[in-house]
Design a protein around this motif. Structure first.
Motif, PDB file in Angstrom:
ATOM      1  N   ILE A  37       0.870  -1.178   0.000  1.00 22.39           N
ATOM      2  CA  ILE A  37       0.000   0.000   0.000  1.00 22.39           C
ATOM      3  C   ILE A  37       0.905   1.224   0.000  1.00 22.39           C
ATOM      4  N   SER A  38       0.814   2.038  -1.048  1.00 22.17           N
ATOM      5  CA  SER A  38       1.760   3.138  -1.240  1.00 22.17           C
ATOM      6  C   SER A  38       1.056   4.473  -1.421  1.00 22.17           C
ATOM      7  N   TYR A  39       1.690   5.493  -0.891  1.00 19.99           N
ATOM      8  CA  TYR A  39       1.253   6.871  -1.108  1.00 19.99           C
ATOM      9  C   TYR A  39       2.370   7.599  -1.842  1.00 19.99           C
ATOM     10  N   HIS A  55      -2.612   9.962   7.303  1.00 21.49           N
ATOM     11  CA  HIS A  55      -2.123   8.765   8.004  1.00 21.49           C
ATOM     12  C   HIS A  55      -0.723   8.384   7.529  1.00 21.49           C
ATOM     13  N   PHE A  56      -0.487   8.438   6.224  1.00 19.88           N
ATOM     14  CA  PHE A  56       0.843   8.110   5.705  1.00 19.88           C
ATOM     15  C   PHE A  56       1.889   9.103   6.220  1.00 19.88           C
ATOM     16  N   HIS A  62      -6.326   1.574  10.371  1.00 22.90           N
ATOM     17  CA  HIS A  62      -7.089   2.788  10.038  1.00 22.90           C
ATOM     18  C   HIS A  62      -7.142   2.978   8.519  1.00 22.90           C
ATOM     19  N   ILE A  63      -5.974   2.796   7.873  1.00 21.61           N
ATOM     20  CA  ILE A  63      -5.895   2.967   6.416  1.00 21.61           C
ATOM     21  C   ILE A  63      -6.791   1.951   5.709  1.00 21.61           C
ATOM     22  N   LEU A  64      -6.738   0.697   6.146  1.00 25.98           N
ATOM     23  CA  LEU A  64      -7.574  -0.339   5.537  1.00 25.98           C
ATOM     24  C   LEU A  64      -9.060  -0.034   5.728  1.00 25.98           C
TER      25      LEU A  64
END
Length: 291
Positions: free
Chosen positions: A38-40, A131-132, A149-151
């Protein structure tokens, strides 16, 4: 150099890996890994190949790559700014083999299925980027909480698949190197005329054997794939270089005539190059005003 399967370096007991990529380019070799990624993208732009499909990536994108999905990030060499990406890697067994099978996690099952084709998140991006942004200074326990939280945000967000077909067998190192050589050649020379024999030589195969090999692993011909690379590059030129005529964009992307360029562009993007340019610039202006 062994490219595939690409193994994320991590201690045996570390369930969740946080990684920061910062440089002129990201890791630009075709690779796959057992971890879900999972990338930002904080900064940088370029092409992203996931499975059988050529996409682009831009600042602010949130992307999900499922386990063992072949992919490659290719930063735009004309972009002078650094490419920066914050990433979390984990497997469905990272927190115990039954953790993600608990009834509390039921809503995540569809998300994990969708990740098998790669996902681009389209909504709730400000919440996700926040969040990231906190991950760097968090403890390992805090990062696990942040992942959850991200999920939770992602399963309720609008999504777009990044591919339509993924070759489900794990590549051997030889296969990975062969496909990487082909993808690398296409990404470096898409704007030039070349024959199928030239590409087959890169794969160390006869032309007919290469055509069968490539079609089996991508569900499309090499030239269909090549056209996608050219059209994605055209999209960036249309948006960023408003002074370039449609004919000049067509030529710089490797099309021999503008009629073929217009036809292929509309097939893939659903609009003419002129319409795409107008819509993209208007959308960017509206977003700038809103921010």
């Amino acid at each position: 150099m062994k490219v595939l399967p690409f193994k994320i370096p991590k201690p045996e007991q570390e369930a969740l890996v946080y990684q920061e990529d910062c440089g002129i380019i990201f890791y630009d070799k075709l690779h796959q890994h057992e971890e879900i990624q999972i990338s930002y993208v904080a900064s940088g732009e370029g092409s992203l190949i996931v499975g059988d499909t050529v996409n682009d990536f831009n600042p602010g994108d949130v992307l999900v790559i499922g386990e063992n999905v072949p992919h490659v990030f290719r930063s735009d060499p004309k972009n002078s700014s650094k490419s920066i990406m914050y990433t979390l890697f984990f497997t469905k067994k990272s927190f115990g083999k039954d953790f993600f099978s608990l009834s509390d996690m039921t809503r995540l099952q569809l998300f994990f299925e969708e990740s098998g084709y790669g996902i681009k998140i389209l909504s709730n991006l400000e919440r996700l980027s926040s969040h990231f942004g906190h991950l760097k200074n968090q403890s390992r326990i805090q990062r696990i909480a942040t992942l959850l939280h991200i999920l939770d945000i992602m399963i309720s967000s609008e999504k777009q698949p990044l591919s339509t077909f993924v070759y489900r067998k794990t590549y051997t190192n030889d296969e990975g190197n062969r496909m990487n050589n082909v993808f690398e050649f296409a990404l470096n020379h898409f704007h030039e005329p070349f024959s199928l024999d030239t590409v087959a030589d890169r794969a160390n195969m006869s032309k007919n054997a290469f055509c069968r090999y490539f079609k089996k692993r991508t569900n499309k011909t090499f030239f269909q794939f090549l056209i996608e690379i050219r059209i994605e590059h055209a999209c960036r030129l249309l948006f960023k270089n408003n002074d370039l005529s449609i004919a000049m964009v067509s030529e710089q992307c490797g099309f021999l005539n503008i009629a073929n360029f217009n036809r292929k562009f509309k097939e893939l993007k659903g609009s003419t190059p002129t319409q795409y340019r107008k819509y993209s610039i208007e959308k960017w202006n509206n977003q700038s005003k809103a921010s």
